[in-house]
Scaffold this motif. Structure first.
Motif, PDB file in Angstrom:
ATOM      1  N   ASN A  84      12.361  -9.571  35.478  1.00 25.00           N
ATOM      2  CA  ASN A  84      11.390  -8.727  35.297  1.00 25.00           C
ATOM      3  C   ASN A  84      11.881  -7.851  34.031  1.00 25.00           C
ATOM      4  OD1 ASN A  84      13.157  -6.756  36.327  1.00 25.00           O
ATOM      5  ND2 ASN A  84      12.247  -6.738  38.042  1.00 25.00           N
ATOM      6  N   ASN A  85      11.511  -7.033  33.544  1.00 25.90           N
ATOM      7  CA  ASN A  85      11.860  -6.030  32.406  1.00 25.90           C
ATOM      8  C   ASN A  85      12.737  -5.195  32.594  1.00 25.90           C
ATOM      9  OD1 ASN A  85       9.822  -7.257  30.589  1.00 25.90           O
ATOM     10  ND2 ASN A  85       8.190  -5.526  30.998  1.00 25.90           N
ATOM     11  N   LYS A  86      13.048  -4.994  33.685  1.00 24.45           N
ATOM     12  CA  LYS A  86      14.112  -4.033  34.196  1.00 24.45           C
ATOM     13  C   LYS A  86      15.582  -4.870  34.021  1.00 24.45           C
ATOM     14  CE  LYS A  86      15.731  -0.752  37.423  1.00 24.45           C
ATOM     15  NZ  LYS A  86      15.465   0.117  38.754  1.00 24.45           N
ATOM     16  N   GLU A  87      15.363  -5.944  34.645  1.00 25.17           N
ATOM     17  CA  GLU A  87      16.617  -6.951  34.547  1.00 25.17           C
ATOM     18  C   GLU A  87      16.830  -7.268  32.989  1.00 25.17           C
ATOM     19  OE1 GLU A  87      16.207  -8.989  38.871  1.00 25.17           O
ATOM     20  OE2 GLU A  87      14.905  -9.744  36.954  1.00 25.17           O
ATOM     21  N   ARG A  88      15.902  -7.623  32.431  1.00 26.81           N
ATOM     22  CA  ARG A  88      15.934  -7.936  30.944  1.00 26.81           C
ATOM     23  C   ARG A  88      16.735  -6.689  30.232  1.00 26.81           C
ATOM     24  NH1 ARG A  88      10.728 -10.209  31.492  1.00 26.81           N
ATOM     25  NH2 ARG A  88      10.867 -12.363  31.394  1.00 26.81           N
ATOM     26  N   SER A  89      16.458  -5.437  30.285  1.00 21.53           N
ATOM     27  CA  SER A  89      16.843  -4.433  29.919  1.00 21.53           C
ATOM     28  C   SER A  89      18.393  -4.078  30.269  1.00 21.53           C
ATOM     29  CB  SER A  89      15.955  -3.252  30.312  1.00 21.53           C
ATOM     30  OG  SER A  89      16.427  -2.158  29.587  1.00 21.53           O
ATOM     31  N   LYS A  90      18.689  -4.362  31.377  1.00 17.89           N
ATOM     32  CA  LYS A  90      19.919  -4.221  31.861  1.00 17.89           C
ATOM     33  C   LYS A  90      21.034  -5.436  31.362  1.00 17.89           C
ATOM     34  CE  LYS A  90      23.133  -2.503  34.596  1.00 17.89           C
ATOM     35  NZ  LYS A  90      23.556  -1.174  34.540  1.00 17.89           N
TER      36      LYS A  90
END
Length: 87
Positions: free
Chosen positions: A2-8
Protein backbone atom coordinates in the motif's frame (compact mmCIF):
# COMPACT_ATOMS: atom_id res chain seq x y z
CA UNK A 1 1.98 -3.04 -1.07
CA UNK A 2 0.00 0.00 0.00
CA UNK A 3 0.96 3.69 -0.18
CA UNK A 4 2.02 3.83 3.48
CA UNK A 5 4.46 0.95 2.95
CA UNK A 6 5.78 2.52 -0.27
CA UNK A 7 6.31 5.79 1.54
CA UNK A 8 8.18 4.10 4.40
CA UNK A 9 10.44 2.20 1.99
CA UNK A 10 11.17 5.37 0.03
CA UNK A 11 11.99 7.18 3.29
CA UNK A 12 14.38 4.41 4.34
CA UNK A 13 16.11 4.53 0.96
CA UNK A 14 16.38 8.31 1.10
CA UNK A 15 17.78 8.21 4.62
CA UNK A 16 20.34 5.63 3.57
CA UNK A 17 21.37 7.74 0.58
CA UNK A 18 21.69 10.85 2.74
CA UNK A 19 23.97 9.04 5.20
CA UNK A 20 26.07 7.51 2.42
CA UNK A 21 26.57 10.92 0.81
CA UNK A 22 27.31 12.51 4.20
CA UNK A 23 29.98 9.88 4.87
CA UNK A 24 31.42 10.18 1.37
CA UNK A 25 31.64 13.95 1.71
CA UNK A 26 33.54 13.77 4.99
CA UNK A 27 35.74 10.95 3.76
CA UNK A 28 36.80 12.83 0.65
CA UNK A 29 37.55 15.88 2.80
CA UNK A 30 39.87 13.68 4.89
CA UNK A 31 41.69 12.62 1.73
CA UNK A 32 42.66 16.24 1.10
CA UNK A 33 44.66 16.38 4.35
CA UNK A 34 47.87 14.49 3.77
CA UNK A 35 48.97 14.89 7.40
CA UNK A 36 46.17 12.60 8.63
CA UNK A 37 47.51 9.06 8.78
CA UNK A 38 44.52 6.79 9.24
CA UNK A 39 42.90 4.08 7.21
CA UNK A 40 39.56 4.70 5.59
CA UNK A 41 38.06 2.12 7.98
CA UNK A 42 39.17 4.19 10.97
CA UNK A 43 37.95 7.36 9.32
CA UNK A 44 34.55 5.81 8.62
CA UNK A 45 34.29 4.65 12.23
CA UNK A 46 34.88 8.24 13.32
CA UNK A 47 32.36 9.51 10.76
CA UNK A 48 29.75 7.13 12.21
CA UNK A 49 30.49 8.49 15.70
CA UNK A 50 30.07 12.06 14.45
CA UNK A 51 26.81 11.13 12.78
CA UNK A 52 25.46 9.32 15.85
CA UNK A 53 26.63 11.71 18.55
CA UNK A 54 26.37 15.05 16.79
CA UNK A 55 24.29 15.12 13.62
CA UNK A 56 21.39 12.96 14.86
CA UNK A 57 21.10 15.01 18.06
CA UNK A 58 20.42 18.30 16.23
CA UNK A 59 16.77 19.39 16.30
CA UNK A 60 16.59 19.77 12.53
CA UNK A 61 17.44 16.08 12.17
CA UNK A 62 14.89 14.80 14.70
CA UNK A 63 13.09 13.09 11.80
CA UNK A 64 15.96 10.60 11.60
CA UNK A 65 14.81 8.99 14.85
CA UNK A 66 11.93 7.36 13.01
CA UNK A 67 14.40 5.11 11.19
CA UNK A 68 16.41 2.26 12.70
CA UNK A 69 20.13 2.79 13.27
CA UNK A 70 20.79 -0.27 11.12
CA UNK A 71 19.99 1.87 8.08
CA UNK A 72 22.79 4.36 8.65
CA UNK A 73 25.20 1.67 9.81
CA UNK A 74 24.53 -0.25 6.60
CA UNK A 75 24.96 2.87 4.49
CA UNK A 76 28.38 3.52 6.02
CA UNK A 77 29.31 -0.15 5.69
CA UNK A 78 28.42 0.03 1.99
CA UNK A 79 30.59 3.13 1.71
CA UNK A 80 33.46 1.23 3.32
CA UNK A 81 33.02 -1.59 0.81
CA UNK A 82 32.99 0.92 -2.04
CA UNK A 83 36.23 2.54 -0.86
CA UNK A 84 37.89 -0.90 -0.69
CA UNK A 85 36.79 -1.59 -4.25
CA UNK A 86 38.39 1.68 -5.38
CA UNK A 87 41.76 0.83 -3.84
Amino acid sequence: MNNKERSKIAGCAGFSRLVYNFGLSLLTQYWEFEGIKASDAKRLAEIEKVFTNYVKTKPEYAWMKQYPSAIYSSALLNLAKATLAMA
